[in-house]
Design a protein around this motif. Structure first.
Motif, PDB file in Angstrom:
ATOM      1  N   GLU A 391       0.839  -1.211   0.000  1.00 12.60           N
ATOM      2  CA  GLU A 391       0.000   0.000   0.000  1.00 12.60           C
ATOM      3  C   GLU A 391       0.872   1.259   0.000  1.00 12.60           C
ATOM      4  O   GLU A 391       0.566   2.235  -0.692  1.00 12.60           O
ATOM      5  N   ARG A 392       1.945   1.251   0.802  1.00  9.59           N
ATOM      6  CA  ARG A 392       2.831   2.418   0.823  1.00  9.59           C
ATOM      7  C   ARG A 392       3.454   2.671  -0.538  1.00  9.59           C
ATOM      8  O   ARG A 392       3.602   3.802  -0.992  1.00  9.59           O
ATOM      9  N   GLY A 393       3.838   1.579  -1.203  1.00  5.66           N
ATOM     10  CA  GLY A 393       4.413   1.740  -2.544  1.00  5.66           C
ATOM     11  C   GLY A 393       3.430   2.328  -3.529  1.00  5.66           C
ATOM     12  O   GLY A 393       3.780   3.201  -4.347  1.00  5.66           O
ATOM     13  N   ASP A 394       2.164   1.862  -3.460  1.00  2.00           N
ATOM     14  CA  ASP A 394       1.146   2.419  -4.369  1.00  2.00           C
ATOM     15  C   ASP A 394       0.907   3.892  -4.086  1.00  2.00           C
ATOM     16  O   ASP A 394       0.800   4.720  -5.007  1.00  2.00           O
ATOM     17  N   GLU A 395       0.802   4.258  -2.795  1.00  2.00           N
ATOM     18  CA  GLU A 395       0.592   5.666  -2.463  1.00  2.00           C
ATOM     19  C   GLU A 395       1.761   6.530  -2.925  1.00  2.00           C
ATOM     20  O   GLU A 395       1.571   7.651  -3.410  1.00  2.00           O
ATOM     21  N   GLN A 396       2.966   6.011  -2.775  1.00  2.00           N
ATOM     22  CA  GLN A 396       4.147   6.777  -3.196  1.00  2.00           C
ATOM     23  C   GLN A 396       4.126   6.999  -4.704  1.00  2.00           C
ATOM     24  O   GLN A 396       4.466   8.087  -5.192  1.00  2.00           O
ATOM     25  N   GLN A 397       3.727   5.942  -5.434  1.00  2.00           N
ATOM     26  CA  GLN A 397       3.659   6.102  -6.889  1.00  2.00           C
ATOM     27  C   GLN A 397       2.605   7.126  -7.294  1.00  2.00           C
ATOM     28  O   GLN A 397       2.787   7.875  -8.266  1.00  2.00           O
ATOM     29  N   GLN A 398       1.466   7.155  -6.571  1.00  2.00           N
ATOM     30  CA  GLN A 398       0.436   8.135  -6.890  1.00  2.00           C
ATOM     31  C   GLN A 398       0.829   9.538  -6.451  1.00  2.00           C
ATOM     32  O   GLN A 398       0.435  10.539  -7.066  1.00  2.00           O
ATOM     33  N   ARG A 399       1.595   9.664  -5.364  1.00  2.00           N
ATOM     34  CA  ARG A 399       1.966  10.960  -4.835  1.00  2.00           C
ATOM     35  C   ARG A 399       3.028  11.655  -5.679  1.00  2.00           C
ATOM     36  O   ARG A 399       3.078  12.875  -5.777  1.00  2.00           O
ATOM     37  N   GLU A 400       3.932  10.882  -6.269  1.00  9.40           N
ATOM     38  CA  GLU A 400       5.050  11.481  -7.009  1.00  9.40           C
ATOM     39  C   GLU A 400       4.589  12.355  -8.182  1.00  9.40           C
ATOM     40  O   GLU A 400       5.048  13.490  -8.332  1.00  9.40           O
ATOM     41  N   PRO A 401       3.678  11.894  -9.060  1.00  2.00           N
ATOM     42  CA  PRO A 401       3.256  12.802 -10.150  1.00  2.00           C
ATOM     43  C   PRO A 401       2.539  14.046  -9.635  1.00  2.00           C
ATOM     44  O   PRO A 401       2.683  15.130 -10.205  1.00  2.00           O
ATOM     45  N   ARG A 402       1.749  13.957  -8.521  1.00  7.09           N
ATOM     46  CA  ARG A 402       1.087  15.128  -7.983  1.00  7.09           C
ATOM     47  C   ARG A 402       2.091  16.177  -7.504  1.00  7.09           C
ATOM     48  O   ARG A 402       1.946  17.370  -7.718  1.00  7.09           O
ATOM     49  N   GLN A 403       3.149  15.649  -6.790  1.00  6.52           N
ATOM     50  CA  GLN A 403       4.171  16.582  -6.294  1.00  6.52           C
ATOM     51  C   GLN A 403       4.892  17.280  -7.439  1.00  6.52           C
ATOM     52  O   GLN A 403       5.209  18.467  -7.366  1.00  6.52           O
ATOM     53  N   LYS A 404       5.131  16.515  -8.495  1.00  9.28           N
ATOM     54  CA  LYS A 404       5.786  17.140  -9.648  1.00  9.28           C
ATOM     55  C   LYS A 404       4.910  18.236 -10.256  1.00  9.28           C
ATOM     56  O   LYS A 404       5.389  19.310 -10.616  1.00  9.28           O
ATOM     57  N   GLN A 405       3.589  17.960 -10.370  1.00  6.59           N
ATOM     58  CA  GLN A 405       2.674  18.964 -10.915  1.00  6.59           C
ATOM     59  C   GLN A 405       2.611  20.190 -10.021  1.00  6.59           C
ATOM     60  O   GLN A 405       2.614  21.322 -10.495  1.00  6.59           O
ATOM     61  N   GLN A 406       2.565  19.967  -8.679  1.00  6.81           N
ATOM     62  CA  GLN A 406       2.471  21.093  -7.752  1.00  6.81           C
ATOM     63  C   GLN A 406       3.730  21.942  -7.825  1.00  6.81           C
ATOM     64  O   GLN A 406       3.675  23.183  -7.772  1.00  6.81           O
ATOM     65  N   ARG A 407       4.904  21.289  -7.917  1.00  3.48           N
ATOM     66  CA  ARG A 407       6.156  22.040  -8.023  1.00  3.48           C
ATOM     67  C   ARG A 407       6.170  22.895  -9.284  1.00  3.48           C
ATOM     68  O   ARG A 407       6.660  24.004  -9.335  1.00  3.48           O
ATOM     69  N   GLY A 408       5.614  22.321 -10.337  1.00  5.25           N
ATOM     70  CA  GLY A 408       5.586  23.082 -11.605  1.00  5.25           C
ATOM     71  C   GLY A 408       4.683  24.292 -11.533  1.00  5.25           C
ATOM     72  O   GLY A 408       4.969  25.330 -12.138  1.00  5.25           O
ATOM     73  N   LYS A 409       3.576  24.213 -10.726  1.00  3.02           N
ATOM     74  CA  LYS A 409       2.670  25.359 -10.608  1.00  3.02           C
ATOM     75  C   LYS A 409       3.284  26.461  -9.765  1.00  3.02           C
ATOM     76  O   LYS A 409       3.151  27.636 -10.056  1.00  3.02           O
ATOM     77  N   ASN A 410       3.947  26.065  -8.672  1.00  4.57           N
ATOM     78  CA  ASN A 410       4.486  27.079  -7.760  1.00  4.57           C
ATOM     79  C   ASN A 410       5.750  27.730  -8.296  1.00  4.57           C
ATOM     80  O   ASN A 410       6.147  28.797  -7.830  1.00  4.57           O
ATOM     81  N   ARG A 411       6.443  27.085  -9.178  1.00  2.09           N
ATOM     82  CA  ARG A 411       7.713  27.642  -9.683  1.00  2.09           C
ATOM     83  C   ARG A 411       7.439  28.889 -10.515  1.00  2.09           C
ATOM     84  O   ARG A 411       6.550  28.899 -11.373  1.00  2.09           O
ATOM     85  N   PRO A 412       8.185  29.990 -10.286  1.00  2.00           N
ATOM     86  CA  PRO A 412       7.989  31.206 -11.116  1.00  2.00           C
ATOM     87  C   PRO A 412       8.392  30.936 -12.555  1.00  2.00           C
ATOM     88  O   PRO A 412       9.378  30.246 -12.809  1.00  2.00           O
TER      89      PRO A 412
END
Length: 473
Positions: A391-412
Motif C-alpha cells: 500500500e505504501r508503494g502504491d501511495e508513493q507512486q500516486q503521490r510522485e506525479p502530484r508533487q511534480k505537478q504542484q512544483r511546476g505550478k508554484n515555480r515562477p
C-alpha cells in the motif's frame, strides 16, 4: 483337573521360565539354561531307559530308570548318590540321551546310578533347606582357607539333596594340599566334603551373568566343552589386541572369538599378501588395513603412519603386483578410470553426540496472541507487513506525479515561458487595465504602512510602561 494341577505343583515345586508362574499344568515344564529340544520325540521306538538329570547350574548326570517310572521332562526326581540321595530335574529323555552320552565321552563300562522315585514334598522341603545354607557355607569356607594360607579361591558350594554332603568348587593356579582344609570343613559344618577343581571358564558358567553383547553368557547357556582361545584368532579378524576388550567375565579371552575365525581364515586366502609393497612411478605403497569381506585394501606411502591413503580392490592389487614382477610401474595405484571410493562424512543423524540433547528447551510465548500458535502468528505478521508495504508503494507512486505537478505550478515562470494561460505573465500584466493596476498598487502600499504602524504602536506602549515603572520607584 484342579487336583491334578495341585499335585503337579507339589511334585515340581519350581517356577516355569516360559510363563513365569508356578507350574500350573501349562505343559511347558521348567526349562533350564542347558536344555535341549528332543527332536526325536515323535519318532516311533524312541525308548531309552537312561535319562539325563540336571542339578545346580551346569552340573548334569545320567541315571538309569530301572523301575520304569513314568517320567517327563521337568519332573523333579530323587536319584542315587554316594552316599544318600540327591534331588535333580529331568532335562532329557529318549534316544537323544544316547547321543549326549556319546558326546560326553562316557566309557561303556562306566557305572550308571539309578533313579529312585519322583521327589516328594518332604524331599523338596529338605532340598530347599540345604540350598539356603550354600552362601553362608561358601563365605565361611573362604575365610577358613585364608586362615590356613592356602592359595586357592572357593568359587561355589553345592549341597546334596539330602543335606549330608557338599561339593566345594575351587580355583587354584598351583597344586594345593587341602587335606587340613577338608578336616576343618567337615568338623565345622558336620557334613561330608568333596573338593573339585575347576577353571575360570567353568566358574563363570556356574555363576552366570550377562556378557558385553547383552545376552546371557555362552558358558552358562549352551557351551559344555571349552576350547582354548589364542590371540592369533583376534589377529585374523583384525580385532584390536586390547586385553580389556578381549577378556570376558572370567578374565580369559572370550570364547566367541573362535566362532567366526574359520570364515576369516578362508576369506584371507583369497587376498594378496600383506608384506608385498606396491610400486608406482611416484611412490611405494605399503599395506595399511584390509576389509576382508568387501575385498578392499588400503595402502599408505609410509610404513608406520597413515599417509596418502589409497583404497583399491583385491583384483587391482593382483594386477599391480604382476606388473611390478615384470618390471613395469603404473602411473597411479587406482585403476584406469581413476575413481576413488566415496568417503562419507560423519553425520550425527540421531543427535546422540550432543551434550545438551536431554535439556528442556524453553519456548518463547508470542505477545500478539495468547495461547496461539507461534508459527501462525508469525505468518500473519509477515502477510500484514507485506500488505502495508505494498500500500505504501502504491501511495508513493500516486503521490510522485502530484508533487511534480504542484512544483511546476508554484515555480515562477522563466523568461519567455508561457504561464497557465499560455502567455508570459509580463504580457498578461500589460493586458490588464491601468485602473486595476493602480488599485492593486494602492492595496500593497496600505499593507506595508499598516505593518509599520502596528510596530510603532507596540514600541510606544513599551516606552510608556517603562516610564510609569520608573516614576513609581
Amino acid at each position: 483337573m484342579s487336583n491334578d494341577k495341585d499335585k503337579k505343583k507339589e511334585s515340581l515345586g519350581q517356577e516355569c521360565l516360559s510363563c513365569n508362574k508356578c507350574d500350573c499344568g501349562c505343559g511347558c515344564g521348567k526349562r533350564s539354561n542347558l536344555d535341549c529340544t528332543n527332536w526325536l520325540a515323535d519318532i516311533p521306538g524312541n525308548d531309552f531307559d537312561i535319562v539325563e538329570v540336571q542339578f545346580k547350574n551346569t552340573r548334569k548326570g545320567f541315571y538309569r530308570n530301572s523301575a520304569h517310572i513314568p517320567l517327563e521332562v521337568g519332573d523333579m526326581v530323587a536319584v542315587e548318590a554316594n552316599p544318600g540321595h540327591d534331588i535333580g530335574r529331568v532335562s532329557m529323555m529318549g534316544r537323544l540321551v544316547k547321543l549326549q552320552m556319546k558326546k560326553a565321552n562316557l566309557k561303556p563300562n562306566v557305572e550308571i546310578l539309578r533313579v529312585f522315585r519322583k521327589a516328594k514334598a518332604s524331599d523338596l522341603e529338605r532340598f530347599e533347606q540345604a540350598k539356603a545354607k550354600e552362601v553362608d557355607t561358601m563365605i565361611r569356607s573362604r575365610q577358613i582357607a585364608l586362615d590356613l594360607k592356602l592359595k586357592m579361591k572357593i568359587g561355589d558350594v553345592e549341597y546334596q539333596g539330602d543335606g549330608n554332603k557338599a561339593i566345594f568348587y575351587y580355583i587354584a593356579d598351583e597344586r594345593v594340599d587341602f587335606r587340613q582344609l577338608i578336616k576343618v570343613l567337615a568338623d565345622v559344618f558336620k557334613i561330608r566334603v568333596e573338593m573339585k577343581q575347576i577353571g575360570a571358564r567353568q566358574e563363570a558358567g556356574r555363576i552366570g551373568g550377562i556378557g558385553p553383547c547383552g545376552r546371557p553368557l555362552c558358558c552358562a547357556t549352551w557351551m559344555t566343552n571349552f576350547v582354548s582361545v589364542a590371540t592369533s584368532a583376534a589377529r585374523y579378524q583384525d580385532i584390536s589386541l586390547n586385553p580389556q576388550k578381549l577378556a570376558g567375565q572370567c578374565a580369559k579371552l572370550k570364547c566367541c572369538i573362535n566362532f567366526e575365525v574359520d570364515d576369516y581364515v578362508e576369506a584371507t586366502k583369497q587376498l594378496p599378501s600383506r608384506d608385498v609393497p606396491l610400486e608406482t612411478k611416484d611412490n611405494i605403497y605399503y599395506h595399511f588395513k584390509t576389509d576382508i569381506f568387501k575385498k578392499k585394501i588400503t595402502y599408505s606411502t609410509d610404513k608406520h603412519i597413515p599417509a596418502n591413503l589409497v583404497t583399491i580392490s583385491a583384483d587391482r592389487v593382483f594386477e599391480v603386483i604382476e606388473m611390478n614382477k615384470q618390471g613395469e610401474k603404473p602411473d597411479k595405484l587406482e585403476g584406469d578410470d581413476g575413481r576413488k571410493p566415496e568417503i562419507k562424512a560423519f553425520g550425527d543423524l540421531l543427535g546422540q553426540d550432543s551434550i545438551s540433547r536431554f535439556d528442556k528447551k524453553k519456548k518463547k510465548k508470542s505477545k500478539g496472541s495468547k495461547g496461539g500458535n507461534k508459527d501462525k502468528d508469525k505468518e500473519a505478521r509477515d502477510k500484514r507487513a507485506a500488505g502495508e508495504k505494498k500500500e505504501r508503494g502504491d501511495e508513493q507512486q500516486q503521490r510522485e506525479p502530484r508533487q511534480k505537478q504542484q512544483r511546476g505550478k508554484n515555480r515562477p515562470p522563466r523568461q519567455g515561458e508561457p504561464s497557465e494561460g499560455g502567455k508570459p505573465k509580463a504580457e498578461q500584466a500589460s493586458q490588464q487595465p491601468r485602473g486595476e493596476q493602480r488599485q492593486q498598487g494602492r492595496q500593497r502600499q496600505q499593507r506595508r504602512q499598516g505593518g509599520q504602524r502596528r510596530g510603532g504602536d507596540n514600541n510606544r506602549k513599551e516606552n510608556n510602561a517603562s516610564a510609569s515603572n520608573s516614576q513609581e520607584k
